[in-house]
Design a protein around this motif. Structure first.
Motif, PDB file in Angstrom:
ATOM      1  N   ARG A  99       0.807  -1.221   0.000  1.00  0.00           N
ATOM      2  CA  ARG A  99       0.000   0.000   0.000  1.00  0.00           C
ATOM      3  C   ARG A  99       0.832   1.258   0.000  1.00  0.00           C
ATOM      4  NH1 ARG A  99      -2.764  -3.008   4.011  1.00  0.00           N
ATOM      5  NH2 ARG A  99      -1.863  -1.650   5.598  1.00  0.00           N
ATOM      6  N   GLY A 100       2.109   1.130   0.296  1.00  0.00           N
ATOM      7  CA  GLY A 100       3.011   2.277   0.274  1.00  0.00           C
ATOM      8  C   GLY A 100       4.428   1.775   0.090  1.00  0.00           C
ATOM      9  N   GLU A 101       5.355   2.706  -0.013  1.00  0.00           N
ATOM     10  CA  GLU A 101       6.764   2.323  -0.192  1.00  0.00           C
ATOM     11  C   GLU A 101       7.624   3.380   0.471  1.00  0.00           C
ATOM     12  OE1 GLU A 101       7.417   4.293  -4.632  1.00  0.00           O
ATOM     13  OE2 GLU A 101       7.480   2.118  -4.346  1.00  0.00           O
ATOM     14  N   PRO A 102       8.747   2.957   1.053  1.00  0.00           N
ATOM     15  CA  PRO A 102       9.649   3.933   1.695  1.00  0.00           C
ATOM     16  C   PRO A 102      10.347   4.792   0.652  1.00  0.00           C
ATOM     17  CG  PRO A 102      10.632   1.750   1.693  1.00  0.00           C
ATOM     18  CD  PRO A 102       9.239   1.585   1.160  1.00  0.00           C
ATOM     19  N   ARG A 103      10.735   5.959   1.082  1.00  0.00           N
ATOM     20  CA  ARG A 103      11.405   6.895   0.184  1.00  0.00           C
ATOM     21  C   ARG A 103      12.618   7.499   0.892  1.00  0.00           C
ATOM     22  NH1 ARG A 103       8.165   8.079  -4.175  1.00  0.00           N
ATOM     23  NH2 ARG A 103       5.962   7.491  -3.973  1.00  0.00           N
ATOM     24  N   GLY A 104      13.568   7.924   0.091  1.00  0.00           N
ATOM     25  CA  GLY A 104      14.719   8.644   0.615  1.00  0.00           C
ATOM     26  C   GLY A 104      15.596   7.774   1.503  1.00  0.00           C
ATOM     27  N   ARG A 105      15.994   8.371   2.640  1.00  0.00           N
ATOM     28  CA  ARG A 105      16.906   7.666   3.535  1.00  0.00           C
ATOM     29  C   ARG A 105      16.254   6.455   4.185  1.00  0.00           C
ATOM     30  NH1 ARG A 105      20.358  12.291   6.780  1.00  0.00           N
ATOM     31  NH2 ARG A 105      21.373  13.200   4.946  1.00  0.00           N
ATOM     32  N   ARG A 106      14.951   6.532   4.419  1.00  0.00           N
ATOM     33  CA  ARG A 106      14.285   5.379   5.005  1.00  0.00           C
ATOM     34  C   ARG A 106      14.274   4.200   4.036  1.00  0.00           C
ATOM     35  NH1 ARG A 106       9.091   7.989   8.229  1.00  0.00           N
ATOM     36  NH2 ARG A 106      10.293   8.757  10.026  1.00  0.00           N
ATOM     37  N   ARG A 107      14.214   4.497   2.757  1.00  0.00           N
ATOM     38  CA  ARG A 107      14.280   3.412   1.773  1.00  0.00           C
ATOM     39  C   ARG A 107      15.644   2.719   1.840  1.00  0.00           C
ATOM     40  NH1 ARG A 107      11.462   2.592  -3.125  1.00  0.00           N
ATOM     41  NH2 ARG A 107      12.589   1.315  -4.623  1.00  0.00           N
ATOM     42  N   GLU A 108      16.726   3.523   1.938  1.00  0.00           N
ATOM     43  CA  GLU A 108      18.059   2.939   2.025  1.00  0.00           C
ATOM     44  C   GLU A 108      18.227   2.149   3.324  1.00  0.00           C
ATOM     45  OE1 GLU A 108      20.791   6.108   1.601  1.00  0.00           O
ATOM     46  OE2 GLU A 108      20.127   6.689  -0.422  1.00  0.00           O
ATOM     47  N   ALA A 109      17.718   2.731   4.433  1.00  0.00           N
ATOM     48  CA  ALA A 109      17.836   2.022   5.707  1.00  0.00           C
ATOM     49  C   ALA A 109      17.022   0.724   5.704  1.00  0.00           C
ATOM     50  CB  ALA A 109      17.378   2.929   6.848  1.00  0.00           C
ATOM     51  N   TYR A 110      15.854   0.772   5.074  1.00  0.00           N
ATOM     52  CA  TYR A 110      15.012  -0.431   4.992  1.00  0.00           C
ATOM     53  C   TYR A 110      15.707  -1.504   4.157  1.00  0.00           C
ATOM     54  CZ  TYR A 110      10.613  -3.038   4.629  1.00  0.00           C
ATOM     55  OH  TYR A 110       9.637  -3.995   4.699  1.00  0.00           O
ATOM     56  N   ALA A 111      16.355  -1.101   3.064  1.00  0.00           N
ATOM     57  CA  ALA A 111      17.085  -2.060   2.234  1.00  0.00           C
ATOM     58  C   ALA A 111      18.266  -2.664   2.998  1.00  0.00           C
ATOM     59  CB  ALA A 111      17.562  -1.376   0.953  1.00  0.00           C
ATOM     60  N   ARG A 112      18.953  -1.829   3.769  1.00  0.00           N
ATOM     61  CA  ARG A 112      20.067  -2.370   4.557  1.00  0.00           C
ATOM     62  C   ARG A 112      19.564  -3.356   5.621  1.00  0.00           C
ATOM     63  NH1 ARG A 112      24.959   0.495   4.373  1.00  0.00           N
ATOM     64  NH2 ARG A 112      24.920   2.332   3.023  1.00  0.00           N
ATOM     65  N   LEU A 113      18.405  -3.028   6.203  1.00  0.00           N
ATOM     66  CA  LEU A 113      17.872  -3.887   7.247  1.00  0.00           C
ATOM     67  C   LEU A 113      17.415  -5.233   6.693  1.00  0.00           C
ATOM     68  CD1 LEU A 113      17.152  -3.956  10.277  1.00  0.00           C
ATOM     69  CD2 LEU A 113      14.870  -3.166   9.655  1.00  0.00           C
ATOM     70  N   LEU A 114      16.924  -5.237   5.461  1.00  0.00           N
ATOM     71  CA  LEU A 114      16.441  -6.477   4.858  1.00  0.00           C
ATOM     72  C   LEU A 114      17.559  -7.282   4.216  1.00  0.00           C
ATOM     73  CD1 LEU A 114      13.089  -5.361   3.176  1.00  0.00           C
ATOM     74  CD2 LEU A 114      13.463  -6.404   5.397  1.00  0.00           C
TER      75      LEU A 114
END
Length: 407
Positions: A24-39
């Motif tokens: 329903r949504g997607e992270p953007r910006g720095r949160r997107r990078e942090a989410y990718a690192r976390l996964l």
């Protein structure tokens, strides 16, 4: 990692993480990078400790810090308790304030933020989701019909008990649950891909059971006489006096063990609104039944009613429910097709017989009105008749002065 641990690590709410994972949504910006690192696949030494228990949907621990469970708390099993950093390395690392806000967002209304309460026993959740045997059978199902039968067999009795607590009417509870499974079978591709099929069917059953249109049916105007003990009858009477949204909230939160964001999402309300409804419902129950003023006592009483209290549910066999739903869907499909064909036939006949140009019609003859009638001599009155006779009796048919004199 659970959704709560991911939300705490990224400094966002649990609902935001769920929106990312469901598309329903997607992270953007720095949160997107942090989410990718976390996964990214973690190292063996930096892997977070697994939760000590599983929630009914397999995403939250049974014993967690205050704010992660419905009215309970325990030692946090996430990275903060083990000493591991809550923030992934790299840009977009969550701040301490963001993590605190994410932890406070899920704080239940009966636990103060920032405090930890030891839960003496794990939270009961068998009534909310599939038991382990049902989950294994559902995963091993080889056909849609077999998967539907497994879901219905393991969930229908519990849903009947839940809807009975919502309505106080056993027949309505059976009808609502069966109708919810009819809808689920009609939309089975979507239900089978849902992250929590039990929650999908439960929401449909609750909506059907709490529909205000049932008050127009004579059979459902009055509640049944519950075969319960005195304590169960008192609690059921108090629940039935609550507004339907409050009744549904307290059943989901205190009865089934859902956390506050999940309760708010299932009742289509905000988290503060769900917390307010829960507090109001608890105050009403405590005022009517003082021994249930403690939330834990209320949870125990609801657990007893959901486990073995009330009438014994007798749902129809899964094959009958599936075939009834198919027949009902086929009936309405044929009815819709028949109505469409009739409308198309009437439209085609109208187009075929309608004139292609305007032909003025000859107006039929009508009697002319408004013309005065034939004017004749007026009817003489007795006075006029006497005057006429007098004039006729005179000489020369008139008075003397009117007779012409010869010259």
């Amino acid at each position: 990692m659970s959704e709560e641990q991911i939300a705490r690590a990224l400094g966002v709410t649990k609902a935001t993480v769920r929106a990312w994972e469901t598309g329903r949504g997607e992270p953007r910006g720095r949160r997107r990078e942090a989410y990718a690192r976390l996964l990214a696949p973690p190292e063996a030494s930096s892997a977070p400790a697994p939760p000590t228990g599983e929630h009914q949907n397999g995403e939250a621990p049974l014993t967690a810090a205050a704010g992660s469970g419905p009215g309970h708390g325990g030692p946090d099993t996430g990275p903060a308790a083990t000493g591991a950093p809550d923030t992934p390395p790299g840009p977009g690392a969550a701040t301490t304030a963001g993590a605190a806000a994410a932890a406070t967002a899920d704080t239940p209304p009966d636990t103060a933020p920032g405090t930890s309460v030891q839960d003496p026993a794990p939270r009961r959740v068998p009534a909310a989701g599939l038991p382990p045997a049902g989950a294994a059978a559902l995963a091993a199902a080889r056909s849609p019909a077999e998967a539907f039968d497994v879901l219905y067999t393991h969930c229908a009795p519990g849903l009947v008990r839940q809807t009975y607590l919502l309505t106080g009417r056993l027949l309505l509870a059976h009808e609502s649950v069966e109708r919810a499974f009819h809808i689920a079978w009609q939309q089975w591709p979507d239900v089978a891909q849902d992250r929590d099929p039990v929650s999908w069917v439960r929401s449909a059953a609750y909506e059907l059971a709490l529909s205000p249109w049932h008050r127009l049916r004579p059979a459902h105007r009055h509640a049944d006489s519950p075969p319960l003990d005195r304590a169960g009858r008192e609690l059921l009477a108090v629940l039935l006096r609550l507004p339907p949204p409050y009744r549904r909230t307290v059943l989901l939160y205190d009865g089934l063990g859902l956390d506050l964001p999940e309760t708010a999402a299932e009742t289509e309300a905000s988290t503060p609104a769900a917390a307010s409804r829960l507090l109001h419902a608890r105050e009403t129950v405590a005022a009517e039944v003082p021994e249930l003023a403690d939330p834990e006592a209320l949870r125990d009483r609801l657990a007893v009613l959901l486990a073995d209290g009330g009438p014994v549910p007798q749902p129809s066999p899964a094959a009958d429910v599936r075939s009834t739903g198919e027949r009902r869907a086929w009936f309405w499909t044929r009815l819709a097709l028949t109505a469409t064909v009739m409308i198309m036939s009437a439209t085609g006949m109208t187009l075929a017989t309608a004139p292609t140009r305007y032909v003025p019609e000859v107006a039929p003859g009508q009697r002319v009105g408004g013309v005065p009638g034939h004017a004749g001599p007026q009817r003489l009155t007795p006075r006029d008749v006497a005057l006429r006779n007098m004039l006729s009796a005179g000489p020369a048919a008139g008075p003397g002065r009117l007779v012409p004199l010869p010259r």
